[in-house]
Design a protein around this motif. Structure first.
Motif, mmCIF file in Angstrom:
data_model
loop_
_atom_site.group_PDB
_atom_site.id
_atom_site.type_symbol
_atom_site.label_atom_id
_atom_site.label_comp_id
_atom_site.label_asym_id
_atom_site.label_seq_id
_atom_site.Cartn_x
_atom_site.Cartn_y
_atom_site.Cartn_z
ATOM 1 N N CYS A 176 0.847 -1.186 0.000
ATOM 2 C CA CYS A 176 0.000 0.000 0.000
ATOM 3 C C CYS A 176 0.889 1.245 0.000
ATOM 4 N N CYS A 177 0.728 2.197 -0.916
ATOM 5 C CA CYS A 177 -0.527 2.245 -1.652
ATOM 6 C C CYS A 177 -0.277 2.614 -3.111
ATOM 7 N N SER A 178 0.565 1.801 -3.790
ATOM 8 C CA SER A 178 0.870 2.031 -5.194
ATOM 9 C C SER A 178 1.215 0.702 -5.837
ATOM 10 N N VAL A 179 0.727 0.515 -7.070
ATOM 11 C CA VAL A 179 1.008 -0.702 -7.820
ATOM 12 C C VAL A 179 1.134 -0.329 -9.289
ATOM 13 N N GLY A 180 2.086 -0.979 -9.971
ATOM 14 C CA GLY A 180 2.322 -0.688 -11.385
ATOM 15 C C GLY A 180 2.366 -1.953 -12.213
ATOM 16 N N GLU A 181 2.076 -1.806 -13.498
ATOM 17 C CA GLU A 181 2.080 -2.945 -14.414
ATOM 18 C C GLU A 181 2.475 -2.456 -15.794
ATOM 19 N N GLN A 182 3.152 -3.332 -16.566
ATOM 20 C CA GLN A 182 3.621 -2.995 -17.900
ATOM 21 C C GLN A 182 2.918 -3.859 -18.944
ATOM 22 N N GLY A 183 3.181 -3.497 -20.223
ATOM 23 C CA GLY A 183 2.718 -4.319 -21.331
ATOM 24 C C GLY A 183 1.324 -4.003 -21.818
ATOM 25 N N PHE A 184 0.832 -2.803 -21.593
ATOM 26 C CA PHE A 184 -0.507 -2.432 -22.058
ATOM 27 C C PHE A 184 -0.443 -1.965 -23.514
ATOM 28 N N ASP A 185 -1.379 -2.466 -24.316
ATOM 29 C CA ASP A 185 -1.458 -2.127 -25.735
ATOM 30 C C ASP A 185 -2.258 -0.836 -25.887
ATOM 31 N N PRO A 186 -1.671 0.227 -26.458
ATOM 32 C CA PRO A 186 -2.414 1.498 -26.578
ATOM 33 C C PRO A 186 -3.612 1.410 -27.506
ATOM 34 N N ARG A 187 -3.703 0.352 -28.337
ATOM 35 C CA ARG A 187 -4.834 0.218 -29.249
ATOM 36 C C ARG A 187 -6.029 -0.477 -28.608
ATOM 37 N N LYS A 188 -5.854 -1.000 -27.392
ATOM 38 C CA LYS A 188 -6.925 -1.727 -26.715
ATOM 39 C C LYS A 188 -7.521 -0.890 -25.590
ATOM 40 N N CYS A 189 -8.786 -1.183 -25.298
ATOM 41 C CA CYS A 189 -9.467 -0.564 -24.162
ATOM 42 C C CYS A 189 -9.427 -1.543 -22.990
ATOM 43 N N TYR A 190 -9.057 -1.038 -21.795
ATOM 44 C CA TYR A 190 -8.905 -1.877 -20.617
ATOM 45 C C TYR A 190 -9.868 -1.443 -19.516
ATOM 46 N N SER A 191 -10.334 -2.446 -18.755
ATOM 47 C CA SER A 191 -11.129 -2.195 -17.553
ATOM 48 C C SER A 191 -10.221 -2.369 -16.344
ATOM 49 N N PHE A 192 -10.312 -1.431 -15.382
ATOM 50 C CA PHE A 192 -9.482 -1.468 -14.181
ATOM 51 C C PHE A 192 -10.378 -1.423 -12.942
ATOM 52 N N ARG A 193 -9.928 -2.136 -11.888
ATOM 53 C CA ARG A 193 -10.558 -2.029 -10.583
ATOM 54 C C ARG A 193 -9.499 -2.325 -9.516
ATOM 55 N N VAL A 194 -9.625 -1.695 -8.372
ATOM 56 C CA VAL A 194 -8.643 -1.830 -7.286
ATOM 57 C C VAL A 194 -9.369 -2.037 -5.969
ATOM 58 N N ARG A 195 -8.649 -2.646 -5.013
ATOM 59 C CA ARG A 195 -9.168 -2.839 -3.660
ATOM 60 C C ARG A 195 -7.994 -3.022 -2.709
ATOM 61 N N LEU A 196 -8.277 -2.916 -1.406
ATOM 62 C CA LEU A 196 -7.288 -3.134 -0.359
ATOM 63 C C LEU A 196 -7.517 -4.494 0.286
ATOM 64 N N LYS A 197 -6.405 -5.166 0.611
ATOM 65 C CA LYS A 197 -6.474 -6.488 1.241
ATOM 66 C C LYS A 197 -5.695 -6.477 2.552
ATOM 67 N N ARG A 198 -6.192 -7.258 3.520
ATOM 68 C CA ARG A 198 -5.481 -7.446 4.786
ATOM 69 C C ARG A 198 -4.618 -8.703 4.702
ATOM 70 N N LEU A 199 -3.408 -8.616 5.250
ATOM 71 C CA LEU A 199 -2.484 -9.745 5.229
ATOM 72 C C LEU A 199 -2.971 -10.856 6.159
ATOM 73 N N VAL A 200 -2.877 -12.072 5.664
ATOM 74 C CA VAL A 200 -3.235 -13.262 6.433
ATOM 75 C C VAL A 200 -2.016 -14.186 6.439
ATOM 76 N N PRO A 201 -1.610 -14.725 7.581
ATOM 77 C CA PRO A 201 -2.262 -14.655 8.907
ATOM 78 C C PRO A 201 -1.637 -13.630 9.835
ATOM 79 N N TYR A 202 -0.757 -12.747 9.317
ATOM 80 C CA TYR A 202 -0.030 -11.836 10.203
ATOM 81 C C TYR A 202 -0.934 -10.787 10.832
#
Length: 377
Positions: A173-199
């Motif tokens: 938290c609180c940043s994530v990045g990803e590569q390899g996106f095609d500029p000719r395509k349309c993408y759907s994005f969604r994000v959420r927060l997760k709690r660590l298990v079992p710590y």
């Protein structure tokens, strides 16, 4: 050091679970309950009322106090299942919690449990989510929560219109990045927060998904269908225009070929109305009246050009004498003056002389007229 920290955290977690979930003698057998601590703000505890307690409507009480002098509080807000109490919603007031489920009048305890409320936290949705595009790389970030940032992970999921399943990427938290996106395509994005298990949690709780967004080459869209529709509409419009232009061109080519074919197969027949305009306009088609007037014009023309015509008449009279001996009578009219002056009136007179057998000469041509037949020689 990291392994040591993880080992210590595991031991601490197991110790808390044993300490808070062990039941002293006299407590009832454990039943299945669902415990959720909403971002350490509200607690929700639910149970299967109709299956566990089918004969009565139970009551619920809780406390965050420790020690012998506990103050039990009744449930402020019950959750109902067909008019039966099936859960309770109350405010989170501390790290430890004790709950008790009793019969309807509170005289008998049916279930009790002690737990650590921090192990059941469900985080809120990420706030102020931003997308940063650089070529084929996307970086997603959000605001840091006020508490327990180390226990949280930011999960990013995305897919294009050509993907069946979501692709997932998780980072601190609180940043994530990803590569390899095609500029000719349309993408759907969604994000959420997760709690660590079992710590940090004993239950794998994640926040609700943030509202889904749609991006194409760094541009935010209302939906990926908009890009497809706009492209399809453009293709359809251009295709229709191209078809119309091709059809128009084909029709023009066919029309030109048809006109040429029509002229070659069926040549146009001249209308005498336009050739003899004075016959129809001045005399209303009265041929006798028109020819009388035309004869008068011929006489005047012959007088004006007397010398050359007299020679030609002498020759024509000799020919008439010879022709009288051989066959039917023929007359030859010459309009040399008219030919020289290109007089259309003389030409019309020569063509329409009402004699039985007449040969008229004008403008270098000779016309043989026999009754209603006219032959150009």
């Amino acid at each position: 050091m990291r392994l040591i920290f993880q080992a210590c955290s595991m031991i601490f977690t197991l110790g808390n679970l044993v300490a808070f979930q062990s039941q002293p003698p006299g407590w009832k057998d454990a039943i299945n309950t669902t415990i959720i601590n909403f971002n350490n703000e509200k607690m929700q505890i639910t149970w299967a009322a109709r299956e566990l307690f089918p004969s009565e409507n139970v009551s619920f009480s809780y406390t965050f106090d420790e020690g012998k002098h506990k103050i039990w509080k009744p449930c402020p807000t019950y959750l109902l299942d067909q008019d039966y109490n099936s859960g309770c919603l109350f405010k989170t007031e501390g790290p430890t919690l004790a709950i008790s489920i009793r019969n309807s009048n509170g005289s008998e305890e049916l279930f009790s449990k002690r737990l650590k409320s921090d192990f059941y936290i469900k985080p809120n949705r990420p706030e102020n989510v931003t997308f940063f595009w650089k070529e084929d790389t996307v970086t997603v970030s959000c605001n840091k929560p006020e508490r327990a940032v180390k226990c949280l992970r930011l999960e990013l999921q995305y897919k294009s219109k050509f993907d069946k399943d979501w692709q997932s990427r998780t980072s601190k938290c609180c940043s994530v990045g990803e590569q390899g996106f095609d500029p000719r395509k349309c993408y759907s994005f969604r994000v959420r927060l997760k709690r660590l298990v079992p710590y940090c949690n004993v239950v794998n709780y994640s926040s609700d998904w943030e509202a889904e967004t749609f991006w194409m080459n760094g541009t935010l869209l209302d939906s990926c269908d908009d890009g497809i529709k706009s492209q399809s509409h453009t293709v359809i419009i251009l295709s229709c225009l191209l078809v119309v232009l091709l059809m128009t061109l084909i029709l023009l080519i066919l029309l030109c070929k048809w006109q040429r074919l029509q002229k070659s197969v069926m040549p146009a027949i001249p209308d005498p109305k336009y050739i003899f305009a004075d016959l129809f306009n001045d005399h209303n088609g009265n041929f006798q009246e028109w020819i009388d007037k035309t004869d008068h014009a011929v006489v005047q023309t012959n007088l004006e050009y007397e010398e050359p015509e007299s020679i030609i008449e002498a020759e024509s009279q000799q020919e008439d004498e010879n022709s009288d001996k051989q066959g039917p009578r023929e007359k030859i009219f010459t309009f040399s003056g008219a030919a020289e002056n290109n007089d259309p009136k003389a030409a019309q007179i020569a063509c329409l002389m009402p004699t039985s057998n007449t040969i008229a000469s004008f403008a270098g041509f000779q016309i043989l007229m026999n009754d209603d037949m006219y032959v150009m020689l």
